[in-house]
Write a protein that holds these residues in place. Structure first.
Motif, PDB file in Angstrom:
ATOM      1  N   PRO A 124      14.896  -1.958  -3.365  1.00  0.00           N
ATOM      2  CA  PRO A 124      16.106  -2.361  -2.632  1.00  0.00           C
ATOM      3  C   PRO A 124      17.284  -1.423  -2.841  1.00  0.00           C
ATOM      4  O   PRO A 124      18.104  -1.232  -1.953  1.00  0.00           O
ATOM      5  N   SER A 125      17.397  -0.825  -4.036  1.00  0.00           N
ATOM      6  CA  SER A 125      18.539   0.053  -4.320  1.00  0.00           C
ATOM      7  C   SER A 125      18.245   1.511  -3.994  1.00  0.00           C
ATOM      8  O   SER A 125      19.133   2.351  -4.101  1.00  0.00           O
ATOM      9  N   GLY A 126      17.001   1.819  -3.620  1.00  0.00           N
ATOM     10  CA  GLY A 126      16.653   3.206  -3.332  1.00  0.00           C
ATOM     11  C   GLY A 126      16.552   4.061  -4.569  1.00  0.00           C
ATOM     12  O   GLY A 126      16.958   5.225  -4.578  1.00  0.00           O
ATOM     13  N   GLN A 127      15.992   3.511  -5.637  1.00  0.00           N
ATOM     14  CA  GLN A 127      15.884   4.240  -6.905  1.00  0.00           C
ATOM     15  C   GLN A 127      14.814   5.322  -6.816  1.00  0.00           C
ATOM     16  O   GLN A 127      13.775   5.140  -6.179  1.00  0.00           O
ATOM     17  N   LEU A 128      15.068   6.450  -7.481  1.00  0.00           N
ATOM     18  CA  LEU A 128      14.070   7.513  -7.533  1.00  0.00           C
ATOM     19  C   LEU A 128      12.884   7.048  -8.356  1.00  0.00           C
ATOM     20  O   LEU A 128      13.033   6.580  -9.485  1.00  0.00           O
ATOM     21  N   ARG A 129      11.686   7.180  -7.778  1.00  0.00           N
ATOM     22  CA  ARG A 129      10.462   6.833  -8.479  1.00  0.00           C
ATOM     23  C   ARG A 129       9.459   7.976  -8.316  1.00  0.00           C
ATOM     24  O   ARG A 129       9.481   8.698  -7.332  1.00  0.00           O
ATOM     25  N   LEU A 130       8.599   8.087  -9.302  1.00  0.00           N
ATOM     26  CA  LEU A 130       7.558   9.103  -9.271  1.00  0.00           C
ATOM     27  C   LEU A 130       6.209   8.405  -9.252  1.00  0.00           C
ATOM     28  O   LEU A 130       5.887   7.645 -10.170  1.00  0.00           O
ATOM     29  N   GLY A 131       5.431   8.655  -8.212  1.00  0.00           N
ATOM     30  CA  GLY A 131       4.052   8.192  -8.186  1.00  0.00           C
ATOM     31  C   GLY A 131       3.158   9.301  -8.709  1.00  0.00           C
ATOM     32  O   GLY A 131       3.222  10.446  -8.244  1.00  0.00           O
ATOM     33  N   VAL A 132       2.346   8.998  -9.705  1.00  0.00           N
ATOM     34  CA  VAL A 132       1.512  10.009 -10.357  1.00  0.00           C
ATOM     35  C   VAL A 132       0.053   9.617 -10.209  1.00  0.00           C
ATOM     36  O   VAL A 132      -0.348   8.502 -10.556  1.00  0.00           O
ATOM     37  N   GLY A 133      -0.742  10.530  -9.685  1.00  0.00           N
ATOM     38  CA  GLY A 133      -2.166  10.297  -9.541  1.00  0.00           C
ATOM     39  C   GLY A 133      -2.948  10.902 -10.684  1.00  0.00           C
ATOM     40  O   GLY A 133      -2.449  11.748 -11.427  1.00  0.00           O
ATOM     41  N   GLY A 134      -4.182  10.462 -10.822  1.00  0.00           N
ATOM     42  CA  GLY A 134      -5.047  11.007 -11.857  1.00  0.00           C
ATOM     43  C   GLY A 134      -5.586  12.366 -11.469  1.00  0.00           C
ATOM     44  O   GLY A 134      -5.622  12.729 -10.293  1.00  0.00           O
ATOM     45  N   PRO A 135      -6.017  13.167 -12.449  1.00  0.00           N
ATOM     46  CA  PRO A 135      -6.577  14.488 -12.135  1.00  0.00           C
ATOM     47  C   PRO A 135      -7.888  14.345 -11.375  1.00  0.00           C
ATOM     48  O   PRO A 135      -8.656  13.422 -11.603  1.00  0.00           O
ATOM     49  N   GLY A 136      -8.120  15.258 -10.474  1.00  0.00           N
ATOM     50  CA  GLY A 136      -9.360  15.212  -9.699  1.00  0.00           C
ATOM     51  C   GLY A 136      -9.225  16.011  -8.415  1.00  0.00           C
ATOM     52  O   GLY A 136      -8.216  16.673  -8.164  1.00  0.00           O
ATOM     53  N   ARG A 137     -10.268  15.929  -7.577  1.00  0.00           N
ATOM     54  CA  ARG A 137     -10.254  16.662  -6.309  1.00  0.00           C
ATOM     55  C   ARG A 137      -9.210  16.044  -5.381  1.00  0.00           C
ATOM     56  O   ARG A 137      -9.128  14.828  -5.234  1.00  0.00           O
ATOM     57  N   ILE A 138      -8.396  16.897  -4.776  1.00  0.00           N
ATOM     58  CA  ILE A 138      -7.272  16.424  -3.979  1.00  0.00           C
ATOM     59  C   ILE A 138      -7.533  16.703  -2.510  1.00  0.00           C
ATOM     60  O   ILE A 138      -7.788  17.830  -2.115  1.00  0.00           O
ATOM     61  N   GLY A 139      -7.465  15.647  -1.719  1.00  0.00           N
ATOM     62  CA  GLY A 139      -7.621  15.775  -0.282  1.00  0.00           C
ATOM     63  C   GLY A 139      -6.477  15.099   0.442  1.00  0.00           C
ATOM     64  O   GLY A 139      -5.590  14.497  -0.154  1.00  0.00           O
ATOM     65  N   THR A 140      -6.520  15.174   1.772  1.00  0.00           N
ATOM     66  CA  THR A 140      -5.445  14.589   2.578  1.00  0.00           C
ATOM     67  C   THR A 140      -5.346  13.089   2.382  1.00  0.00           C
ATOM     68  O   THR A 140      -4.249  12.524   2.266  1.00  0.00           O
ATOM     69  N   THR A 141      -6.495  12.413   2.325  1.00  0.00           N
ATOM     70  CA  THR A 141      -6.485  10.964   2.153  1.00  0.00           C
ATOM     71  C   THR A 141      -5.847  10.581   0.832  1.00  0.00           C
ATOM     72  O   THR A 141      -5.048   9.641   0.739  1.00  0.00           O
ATOM     73  N   ARG A 142      -6.180  11.323  -0.206  1.00  0.00           N
ATOM     74  CA  ARG A 142      -5.628  11.033  -1.542  1.00  0.00           C
ATOM     75  C   ARG A 142      -4.113  11.200  -1.550  1.00  0.00           C
ATOM     76  O   ARG A 142      -3.373  10.401  -2.134  1.00  0.00           O
ATOM     77  N   ARG A 143      -3.629  12.245  -0.911  1.00  0.00           N
ATOM     78  CA  ARG A 143      -2.190  12.451  -0.823  1.00  0.00           C
ATOM     79  C   ARG A 143      -1.517  11.304  -0.058  1.00  0.00           C
ATOM     80  O   ARG A 143      -0.465  10.800  -0.458  1.00  0.00           O
ATOM     81  N   LEU A 144      -2.128  10.887   1.026  1.00  0.00           N
ATOM     82  CA  LEU A 144      -1.542   9.838   1.854  1.00  0.00           C
ATOM     83  C   LEU A 144      -1.472   8.514   1.107  1.00  0.00           C
ATOM     84  O   LEU A 144      -0.463   7.807   1.146  1.00  0.00           O
ATOM     85  N   VAL A 145      -2.555   8.180   0.396  1.00  0.00           N
ATOM     86  CA  VAL A 145      -2.567   6.907  -0.333  1.00  0.00           C
ATOM     87  C   VAL A 145      -1.526   6.916  -1.457  1.00  0.00           C
ATOM     88  O   VAL A 145      -0.839   5.918  -1.690  1.00  0.00           O
ATOM     89  N   LEU A 146      -1.406   8.035  -2.154  1.00  0.00           N
ATOM     90  CA  LEU A 146      -0.410   8.107  -3.224  1.00  0.00           C
ATOM     91  C   LEU A 146       0.992   7.952  -2.653  1.00  0.00           C
ATOM     92  O   LEU A 146       1.819   7.213  -3.193  1.00  0.00           O
ATOM     93  N   ARG A 147       1.251   8.625  -1.543  1.00  0.00           N
ATOM     94  CA  ARG A 147       2.585   8.530  -0.941  1.00  0.00           C
ATOM     95  C   ARG A 147       2.870   7.087  -0.527  1.00  0.00           C
ATOM     96  O   ARG A 147       3.977   6.571  -0.707  1.00  0.00           O
ATOM     97  N   THR A 148       1.861   6.425   0.015  1.00  0.00           N
ATOM     98  CA  THR A 148       2.032   5.033   0.426  1.00  0.00           C
ATOM     99  C   THR A 148       2.276   4.140  -0.781  1.00  0.00           C
ATOM    100  O   THR A 148       3.144   3.265  -0.774  1.00  0.00           O
ATOM    101  N   ALA A 149       1.511   4.349  -1.848  1.00  0.00           N
ATOM    102  CA  ALA A 149       1.645   3.509  -3.047  1.00  0.00           C
ATOM    103  C   ALA A 149       2.995   3.694  -3.708  1.00  0.00           C
ATOM    104  O   ALA A 149       3.531   2.758  -4.306  1.00  0.00           O
ATOM    105  N   ALA A 150       3.572   4.889  -3.600  1.00  0.00           N
ATOM    106  CA  ALA A 150       4.824   5.172  -4.289  1.00  0.00           C
ATOM    107  C   ALA A 150       6.052   4.784  -3.476  1.00  0.00           C
ATOM    108  O   ALA A 150       7.134   4.619  -4.026  1.00  0.00           O
TER     109      ALA A 150
END
Length: 550
Positions: free
Chosen positions: A488-514
């Motif tokens: 609600p306040s627009g606080q800066l947050r960092l979504g961090v994923g685990g190490p592994g093979r990185i693809g477009t889907t993985r980037r999209l899901v992380l962005r959505t989760a964060a």
């Protein structure tokens, strides 16, 4: 560990004590049962039967933790003692790391980083410090006894806990140790001690305490510091903490605004008498602006002025500005500034008049005895920093870089006191030299200015756009880090994923989760789907963040 009617907390804490990485043959767990009337004795007996390095001593009830702790010191066989309360836990490597730090430096005391529901962020544990003393480190900001002590150091100086129902017994014990310790070490890169708030409120004493009783015990802490130091700057600095935190508390917000009548008068009279008799003048002279003004009004006997000052100070808020934010070599660099604003939304200022700096006249307008309050040093006790909060583990980590105090002219001889600077969040090292675990992290600011401390969320300033950054991969194998302005306040947050093979889907899901807004939109979309048709989708959505962050 002192124990009294601990019940099931014994089993909750025991695994963290008996299974330390140090190895069962290198340490002992000594429980001192202080006359428990529940089944604690039986529970402890079973533990001792199961683990050869567990010992139990039983004694008649003394009514307070001091005596069982002293008995523990006397009966202990190790080179060091670590105090743990019955509600709390040690992290798996706590003793091993604390012991190594102590042996490496010949330490009298080792402070291990504290976390848990009873502990917020403390920059005492900002970094690991191999060797320090009370003269060059803010040790008096950590006054609980949940630390490791060289046993011979305690014996050599005859340092004991006061026995019986003594308030502030922890502070008294720590004051005696800090002023005598020649080498203190701080383990800041590993959360050692989990300080827990009990669900039943059992951490707190139910016995009502009077002002005379409490501040009589505080007087013992003050005398302990005086006994261990010579009059002068060091003694004044060590005493300033108890003056600022303990003595001024009843005449500061929120407490002075909650008490009234005889109760308020009792506390005011007690702390005023102590301020005038127990503390050298240099203690008050070194306080920051608003704290120093409170001290002056207290000595002058101006209770109504203290109440009004507290009412206005309570309305002061931090004003955060993120001037710049960018990725630099896989590190998030944030340039920010923090100032304070009064309840009317205008900046809290100092005003230059006739070569003197005066505390904000509009803040003090109409407060008797506060007119023309001079601020000899606007930067006294001024500092700022950013903090990264691991909400899952409730750990607080400090990025590199501090916010330095500065004066910003805003016209008419008025100056805003701010802290400003760059902070560098390295996702691979910020967690005590380790990489951030997969999850979501909140970024906060912390600032002390003119005697006002605030810990605001790191948000964009009103009227300024949010700086948008893309998701980046750091480390090898790569892990994704996505900064977003969320909640609600627009606080800066960092979504961090685990190490592994990185693809477009993985980037999209992380962005959505964060991203708070995207998560809300996805939930709203799923809510509108027919229940039968969306069952599998809903299950996948509930697990999406956990799946993504593995």
């Amino acid at each position: 560990m002192p124990v009294f009617n601990a019940g099931s907390y014994i089993e909750r804490c025991a695994p963290s004590l008996v299974n330390q990485s140090l190895g069962a043959d290198a340490y002992e767990v000594l429980y001192v049962d202080d006359g428990s009337t529940d089944d604690s004795a039986e529970r402890l007996g079973r533990l001792a039967e199961m683990h050869a390095h567990v010992r139990v001593h039983r004694q008649d009830n003394s009514g307070w933790p001091g005596k069982p702790r002293n008995v523990g010191i006397d009966r202990a066989r190790g080179k060091y003692v670590q105090f743990v309360d019955q509600d709390d836990e040690l992290s798996y490597e706590a003793l091993e790391r604390l012991y190594a730090l102590a042996e490496r430096n010949g330490s009298d005391i080792v402070l291990g980083k504290v976390h848990g529901t009873m502990q917020g962020p403390s920059n005492v544990f900002k970094r690991t410090v191999e060797r320090c003393t009370a003269a060059d480190a803010p040790l008096f900001e950590s006054l609980t006894p949940h630390k490791m002590f060289r046993r011979e150091f305690l014996r050599e100086h005859g340092i004991r806990f006061p026995e019986g129902r003594v308030r502030l017994e922890d502070q008294l014990f720590m004051a005696r140790t800090y002023v005598r310790a020649k080498t203190v070490s701080i383990l800041g890169n590993y959360p050692c001690y989990q300080w827990n708030r009990r669900e039943d409120g059992g951490n707190n004493s139910s016995r009502r305490i009077t002002a005379d009783d409490y501040y009589g015990h505080l007087g013992n802490v003050v005398e302990a510091i005086k006994e261990g130091t010579q009059p002068g700057d060091l003694q004044d600095r060590l005493l300033r903490r108890s003056y600022r935190v303990e003595l001024l508390r009843p005449v500061s917000e929120p407490r002075v605004l909650r008490r009234s009548g005889k109760d308020l008068e009792e506390y005011f009279t007690t702390v005023r008498r102590m301020a005038m008799t127990s503390y050298p003048p240099g203690v008050r002279e070194g306080l920051p602006a608003i704290s120093g003004l409170r001290a002056e009004l207290l000595v002058q006997g101006r209770l109504e002025s203290l109440v009004e000052l507290a009412r206005r100070t309570e309305q002061i808020r931090a004003h955060v500005e993120v001037d710049d934010m960018r990725w630099r070599n896989g590190k998030l660099v944030i340039r920010s500034r923090v100032g304070m604003v009064r309840g009317d939304g205008e900046p809290l200022t100092v005003v230059e008049r006739g070569g003197r700096m005066l505390l904000d006249p509009e803040l003090l307008d109409g407060i008797e005895g506060a007119e023309g309050w001079e601020v000899p040093d606007p930067f006294s006790y001024a500092y700022g920093e950013l903090i990264v909060h691991d909400t899952a583990g409730n750990h607080w980590w400090y990025p590199d870089g501090e916010l330095a105090p500065a004066l910003e002219a805003i016209g008419g001889g008025r100056h805003r006191v701010v802290v400003v600077g760059e902070s560098v969040v390295d996702p691979l090292t910020v967690a005590g030299g380790e990489a951030l675990d997969p999850g979501t992290y909140q970024v906060w600011a912390s600032a002390q200015l003119l005697g006002v401390g605030r810990r605001p969320r790191l948000t964009p300033a009103a009227g300024r756009g949010r700086i948008a950054l893309g998701t980046v991969a750091v480390g090898s194998p790569g892990r994704l880090v996505s900064p977003t302005w969320a909640g609600p306040s627009g606080q800066l947050r960092l979504g961090v994923g685990g190490p592994g093979r990185i693809g477009t889907t993985r980037r999209l899901v992380l962005r959505t989760a964060a991203d708070h807004r995207l998560r809300h939109a996805v939930r709203e979309m799923l809510r509108r789907l027919p229940r039968g048709a969306s069952r599998n989708i809903r299950a996948a959505a509930r697990n999406a963040e956990r799946w993504m962050l593995r």
